[in-house]
Design an enzyme around this catalytic site. Structure first.
Site, PDB file in Angstrom:
ATOM      1  CG  ASP B  94      32.752  61.195   5.591  1.00 54.19           C
ATOM      2  OD1 ASP B  94      33.135  61.959   6.495  1.00 54.19           O
ATOM      3  OD2 ASP B  94      31.558  61.071   5.268  1.00 54.19           O
ATOM      4  CG  ASP B 272      30.242  54.188   3.245  1.00 55.90           C
ATOM      5  OD1 ASP B 272      29.320  54.973   3.509  1.00 55.90           O
ATOM      6  OD2 ASP B 272      31.032  54.384   2.286  1.00 55.90           O
ATOM      7  CB  CYS B 310      17.435  36.559   8.586  1.00 54.97           C
ATOM      8  SG  CYS B 310      18.373  37.759   9.553  1.00 54.97           S
ATOM      9  CB  CYS B 312      19.262  38.862  12.713  1.00 52.65           C
ATOM     10  SG  CYS B 312      17.552  39.435  12.610  1.00 52.65           S
ATOM     11  CB  CYS B 315      14.772  36.672  11.841  1.00 55.34           C
ATOM     12  SG  CYS B 315      14.621  37.930  10.546  1.00 55.34           S
ATOM     13  CG  HIS B 341      16.125  42.002   9.468  1.00 50.46           C
ATOM     14  ND1 HIS B 341      16.291  40.633   9.384  1.00 50.46           N
ATOM     15  CD2 HIS B 341      15.911  42.420   8.193  1.00 50.46           C
ATOM     16  CE1 HIS B 341      16.161  40.245   8.129  1.00 50.46           C
ATOM     17  NE2 HIS B 341      15.937  41.313   7.376  1.00 50.46           N
TER      18      HIS B 341
END
Lengths: 386, 386
Positions: B94, B272, B310, B312, B315, B341
């Site tokens: 930024d 973002d 999920c 991931c 999980c 996660h």
């Protein structure tokens, strides 16, 4: 299927040092072994897979912390500590004795056990040998430690003797409760703990009492509590030899890298310590040239790794300058990476010690290690000739 | 070797939503894309490899934080942000404009730029369009944001108009400084930022000014600052259409999962937000059934994963009960796993949105998402018919 019996095989010796292997349920432990401390069902700031990748064969869990939060009963309802925290290899649990005396507010202390208030919420609890065995069984511990009584090393010989003798009675009660719980048949092991402070006679009496009860392994307890390296090595010059040579010898709560090298030279097979993890969270990194504090301004633009000799993923990827930045900024990643490096440092040291024992070059390795590690500080004694 | 030119290819559209791909130096960015925020040269509590594994093609770095610590000049001396933090894919930085106004103590604000005191140590700094371009070049940014001026959305239209007009003069100065720095030839890209608050006329004037200057992409700025989802969607009903349709459109600082779904429906390509990482550190987990606070007592013995839908690693391995324990105990691993996660949740949502656009089923996907996500809360509006 019968789980594998706990066996300890000594592959080689070099002086008093032993290269060995413990085979037991959930895996094999290469000795001399360093056990990272997973206090509250987590090795702080580390994923279990990364702990394993560093070379750890076994973790230590703290009975005191786990009984208070989330509680042994809850861990048991959730299927045990291994599944709860995602570590499928062996776990050794301490008995709770040391931490209840260092962290809790004691409300009574008797032949029965120790009553105390939780340091978290003031709730009241009791640990006795029987309760300690029950908690460690509920957690699903693979190596269970007998419950013992600790007194300050500055206590009188009479107080030390009384505490040691009570600890031996508690060792028998631990043995009885452990056996009644059926853990041994299921492949868990029970270790006794030698007490006796810095007194060779008390240490001998304690060792004899423990050997008469018979344990799968024997810990040297009551050291690394402020007595200094010289005094500790003084005890280690005789204490391991008082224990059963066919069984693993575990030095509880030790220690600094140079403590470990000296203790391995004196016949110790197992270690645990919070130092690599706790130091990692405060910005201290271990290197073969001694510990460094990464917060120091001289590292602000140092593009080298934490330790040029280190094979760890942190040293392969990030600079001292980056770690300096992270730790100064209070970033969680700083604690993560410093901890990971330190655990690799300890496990790499253990691997080097094992290789040196196997090659019969431990004396040279230890001398070279100390020469480098102490380069900028006064050397302390190596293994005594006695 | 000439680095690849920044190109944006639209593979499919569905309503106003676009499925695309940005090709640029250091890699390809699948759009709609979510950029995790790596404020101080670290996505908090995450290793870069784990950020990448979650599906992130690009990170965001904060000019304001990095210029203060460790400083852009130091990062440049250390070889740039990518090597410093160990992330070899694209990084968007930024301009510093938003954070200097929200975090620092301003000491002056003029046509030249913004002078301020650091929130860390009170040191004095100036950011102008030219200095912002210099800092982002020193950091080695791949997508550089023009420096703009922000005023509260509650300001009068006159104040909003003046700030927008100044931002457009600063956009030109950013363009000139960027081009003078030679970054564009080296493959870095420059994005302009549309301002104009909630006023369609100001937004149009801003878009026209930016398009006249020409940028590689265009951000919709000045939203997600407290105006609420309805007001934000109101602007997004027209603002993306005012920008160059052949270029990526980036909605800065957004947002909640349902904000993202609605913004993608309205033609936004890039996002973002600190929400997945910050929430992870405070115990909030995102699930397709809405966010949950893992500290809640009802999760103490819940053996299920954070989100059954999920994919991931968190999980797959750990229970809500374990995460409840870690977060309650203040363990760093709790922050690590909750963050991981949440980043997977965001990236999986982006992948699902991309798949739906490609299949022409975005409307159904978005309706189903909202029906599940808002199941226990009042629904908010989907994309308007306007």
């Amino acid at each position: 299927m019968t789980p594998p019996r706990f066996t300890f095989t000594i592959h080689a010796t070099d002086g008093r040092a032993r290269l060995g292997e413990i085979a037991m349920r959930r895996g094999t432990i290469r000795t001399p072994a360093f056990m990272p401390v997973g206090t509250a069902a987590t090795v702080k700031a580390m994923k279990p897979a990364d702990v394993r990748a560093s070379g750890a064969d076994i973790l230590l869990g703290n009975t005191y912390h786990l009984m208070l939060r989330p509680s042994a009963e809850r861990v048991a309802r959730l299927g045990g500590l291994h599944g709860f925290m995602g570590w499928d290899r062996p776990i050794l649990t301490d008995s709770g004795g040391y931490q209840v005396m260092s962290l809790a507010e004691l409300t009574s202390r008797s032949e029965e056990g120790v009553a105390f208030k939780s340091h978290l919420d003031g709730s009241r609890h009791l640990i006795s040998p029987e309760r300690s065995m029950e908690i460690q069984r509920l957690l699903g511990s693979d190596i269970v430690m007998a419950f013992d009584e600790l007194v300050p090393t500055t206590s009188t010989r009479e107080v030390q003797a009384a505490a040691m003798e009570r600890s031996m009675r508690w060792a028998q009660r631990s043995r009885d409760a452990f056996d009644a719980g059926g853990d041994h048949a299921a492949g868990a092991a029970l270790f006794g703990i030698q007490q006796g402070a810095l007194d060779e006679g008390l240490r001998k009496a304690s060792a004899d009492a423990l050997k008469a009860i018979e344990f799968d392994g024997y810990a040297v307890g009551g050291l690394a509590v402020g007595e200094g390296q010289e005094a500790m090595f003084g005890v280690l010059d005789y204490a391991p030899g008082q224990l059963d040579a066919a069984r693993p010898r575990y030095l509880m709560g030790v220690g600094k890298p140079d403590d470990i090298v000296g203790a391995v030279e004196r016949g110790i097979d197992m270690f645990d310590c919070v130092l690599p993890t706790r130091s990692g969270r405060t910005g201290q990194a271990f290197t073969r040239a001694g510990p460094i504090n990464i917060r120091n301004a001289r590292f602000a633009e140092d593009q080298g790794p934490l330790d040029p000799a280190c094979p760890c993923p942190v040293c392969a990827t990030w600079s001292r300058a980056y770690l300096h930045h992270l730790v100064r900024a209070g970033e969680i990643l700083g604690a993560m990476l410093m901890t990971e490096h330190n655990l690799w440092f300890y496990q790499t040291l253990m691997a080097d010690l094992r290789a040196a024992i196997g090659a019969g070059t431990l004396r040279d390795f230890a001398s070279a290690f100390r020469a480098t590690y102490y380069a900028e500080r006064p050397a302390t004694a190596g293994v005594s000739k006695g």
